[in-house]
Design a protein around this motif. Structure first.
Motif, short mmCIF file in Angstrom:
data_model
loop_
_atom_site.label_atom_id
_atom_site.label_comp_id
_atom_site.label_asym_id
_atom_site.label_seq_id
_atom_site.Cartn_x
_atom_site.Cartn_y
_atom_site.Cartn_z
N THR A 18 0.83 -1.20 0.00
CA THR A 18 0.00 0.00 0.00
C THR A 18 0.87 1.25 0.00
OG1 THR A 18 -1.78 -1.13 1.22
CG2 THR A 18 -1.80 1.27 1.21
N ASP A 19 0.61 2.13 -0.95
CA ASP A 19 1.25 3.44 -1.01
C ASP A 19 0.25 4.49 -0.55
OD1 ASP A 19 3.77 2.62 -2.13
OD2 ASP A 19 2.70 2.29 -4.03
N ASP A 20 0.68 5.37 0.36
CA ASP A 20 -0.18 6.40 0.93
C ASP A 20 0.47 7.76 0.69
OD1 ASP A 20 -1.72 8.10 2.52
OD2 ASP A 20 -2.10 6.54 3.99
N THR A 21 -0.28 8.67 0.07
CA THR A 21 0.26 9.99 -0.20
C THR A 21 0.38 10.84 1.06
OG1 THR A 21 -1.92 10.96 -0.62
CG2 THR A 21 -0.78 9.97 -2.49
N GLY A 22 -0.36 10.47 2.13
CA GLY A 22 -0.48 11.37 3.27
C GLY A 22 -1.40 12.53 2.92
N THR A 23 -1.54 13.46 3.81
CA THR A 23 -2.44 14.60 3.60
C THR A 23 -1.74 15.68 2.77
OG1 THR A 23 -3.55 14.16 5.70
CG2 THR A 23 -3.85 16.35 4.73
N ARG A 24 -2.40 16.11 1.71
CA ARG A 24 -1.84 17.14 0.83
C ARG A 24 -2.87 18.23 0.58
NH1 ARG A 24 1.81 13.95 -3.73
NH2 ARG A 24 3.11 12.79 -2.22
N ILE A 25 -2.37 19.42 0.24
CA ILE A 25 -3.22 20.59 0.06
C ILE A 25 -3.73 20.66 -1.38
CG2 ILE A 25 -3.32 23.11 0.17
CD1 ILE A 25 -3.10 21.75 2.87
N MET A 26 -4.97 21.10 -1.54
CA MET A 26 -5.55 21.33 -2.85
C MET A 26 -6.34 22.63 -2.82
SD MET A 26 -8.63 18.50 -2.85
CE MET A 26 -9.21 18.96 -4.49
N SER A 27 -6.62 23.19 -3.98
CA SER A 27 -7.41 24.42 -4.08
C SER A 27 -8.26 24.35 -5.34
CB SER A 27 -6.50 25.66 -4.09
OG SER A 27 -5.61 25.60 -5.20
N GLY A 28 -9.15 25.34 -5.50
CA GLY A 28 -10.00 25.30 -6.67
C GLY A 28 -10.71 26.62 -6.93
N TYR A 37 -39.66 26.59 -3.03
CA TYR A 37 -40.22 26.52 -1.69
C TYR A 37 -41.64 25.93 -1.72
CZ TYR A 37 -36.51 28.91 0.78
OH TYR A 37 -35.30 29.21 1.36
N PHE A 38 -41.81 24.78 -1.07
CA PHE A 38 -43.12 24.17 -0.91
C PHE A 38 -43.88 24.83 0.23
CE2 PHE A 38 -40.60 21.04 -3.11
CZ PHE A 38 -41.47 20.58 -4.09
N THR A 39 -43.15 25.25 1.28
CA THR A 39 -43.69 26.08 2.34
C THR A 39 -42.67 27.17 2.61
OG1 THR A 39 -42.67 24.91 4.22
CG2 THR A 39 -44.73 24.00 3.36
N LYS A 40 -42.99 28.12 3.49
CA LYS A 40 -42.05 29.20 3.77
C LYS A 40 -40.80 28.71 4.50
CE LYS A 40 -44.06 30.62 8.20
NZ LYS A 40 -44.57 31.75 8.99
N ASP A 41 -40.85 27.49 5.06
CA ASP A 41 -39.74 26.98 5.84
C ASP A 41 -39.07 25.75 5.23
OD1 ASP A 41 -40.06 28.90 7.88
OD2 ASP A 41 -41.67 27.72 8.77
N PHE A 42 -39.43 25.39 3.99
CA PHE A 42 -38.85 24.18 3.39
C PHE A 42 -38.79 24.33 1.88
CE2 PHE A 42 -39.26 20.05 1.34
CZ PHE A 42 -38.19 19.36 1.91
N ALA A 43 -37.59 24.05 1.33
CA ALA A 43 -37.39 24.12 -0.12
C ALA A 43 -36.50 22.97 -0.57
CB ALA A 43 -36.77 25.45 -0.51
N VAL A 44 -36.69 22.57 -1.81
CA VAL A 44 -35.76 21.67 -2.48
C VAL A 44 -34.82 22.51 -3.32
CG1 VAL A 44 -35.53 19.83 -4.20
CG2 VAL A 44 -37.36 19.73 -2.50
N VAL A 45 -33.53 22.22 -3.24
CA VAL A 45 -32.52 23.04 -3.92
C VAL A 45 -31.62 22.15 -4.77
CG1 VAL A 45 -30.96 22.93 -1.94
CG2 VAL A 45 -30.71 24.78 -3.60
N GLY A 46 -31.22 22.67 -5.91
CA GLY A 46 -30.28 21.97 -6.79
C GLY A 46 -29.23 22.94 -7.32
N ALA A 47 -28.04 22.41 -7.61
CA ALA A 47 -26.95 23.25 -8.11
C ALA A 47 -26.16 22.48 -9.15
CB ALA A 47 -26.04 23.69 -6.97
N LEU A 48 -25.72 23.18 -10.17
CA LEU A 48 -24.85 22.63 -11.20
C LEU A 48 -23.62 23.52 -11.28
CD1 LEU A 48 -24.55 20.46 -13.40
CD2 LEU A 48 -25.64 22.06 -15.00
N GLU A 49 -22.45 22.92 -11.15
CA GLU A 49 -21.22 23.70 -10.97
C GLU A 49 -20.07 23.12 -11.79
OE1 GLU A 49 -18.33 23.93 -7.15
OE2 GLU A 49 -20.34 24.74 -6.81
N GLY A 50 -19.31 24.01 -12.42
CA GLY A 50 -18.08 23.62 -13.08
C GLY A 50 -16.89 24.22 -12.36
N ARG A 51 -15.78 23.49 -12.30
CA ARG A 51 -14.64 24.02 -11.55
C ARG A 51 -13.32 23.42 -12.02
NH1 ARG A 51 -16.26 21.53 -5.63
NH2 ARG A 51 -16.19 19.33 -6.17
N GLY A 52 -12.25 24.10 -11.64
CA GLY A 52 -10.90 23.63 -11.86
C GLY A 52 -10.23 23.41 -10.52
N LEU A 53 -9.60 22.24 -10.35
CA LEU A 53 -8.97 21.85 -9.09
C LEU A 53 -7.46 21.77 -9.27
CD1 LEU A 53 -11.51 19.05 -8.12
CD2 LEU A 53 -11.45 21.40 -7.26
#
Length: 200
Positions: free
Chosen positions: A141-151, A161-177
């Protein structure tokens, strides 16, 4: 005498008008901050393999966010597992990561039940990866250990919103890491999230 009475009446009226104009106008009520929970998330990334061919990797993704009308902070955890080989030799790869994102909702729309926004974000976090190689029953087993990443990211988000206190939410996102041993660097990524939104 009558002229003096008219002048006094005019002065009182002007004074009352000036006081009314100095009265502060009622401000629209500030919407409450929101808690967003995304138990369902799919992260698809494009990576380059040992043979220099590009391939898609599917990451399971869980996240939650604290959101105000203009800015939000999101914490996410992602995991990917891959197995390849045969009964003689095999390679098992496990990748785990956690990131914190700050997002600016630069364009927003609000209706009675439907809310949407476009946003851009910056993220920082850490990851680790384990690769277990097994040949004829012997494993290493090879383990990289903990390393930093950003994006960096840009995305669209919508909630209903189905009621004033509850909503279903969705998101679509593109990114570079970005990370030292990502190939390619940056690595392109597309994320789909589905969850719930609760006013606090």
């Amino acid at each position: 005498m009558k002229s003096i009475f008219v002048l006094c009446s005019l002065f009182v009226s002007l004074s009352a008008f000036a006081q009314e104009t100095r009265m502060p106008m009622p401000q629209p009520e500030e919407p409450p901050p929101l808690l967003q929970l995304y138990p369902v998330g799919q992260d698809i990334r494009v990576e380059r393999g040992a043979s220099q061919d590009y391939g898609a990797r599917n990451f399971w993704n869980f996240s939650f966010a604290y959101k105000t009308p203009i800015v939000s902070g999101l914490v996410e955890y992602g995991q990917f597992e891959d197995q390849s080989g045969n009964t003689t030799s095999s390679i098992d790869r496990t990748h785990q990561e956690m990131m914190i994102w700050g997002r600016w909702h630069f364009l927003r729309g609000t209706g009675t039940s439907f809310h949407w926004s476009l946003y851009g974000g910056l993220g920082v976090g850490a990851y680790k990866e384990q690769v277990k190689t097994t040949v004829l029953g012997d494993s290493h087993t090879d383990d990289t250990g903990t390393r930093i990443m950003s994006g960096v990211s840009v995305g669209a988000e919508a909630s209903y919103y189905f009621t004033k206190d509850f909503a279903v939410v969705g998101a679509l996102e593109g990114r570079g890491l970005f990370a030292g041993d990502f190939d390619p660097n940056p690595t392109g990524s597309g994320v789909l999230r589905i969850g719930i939104e609760l006013p606090l």
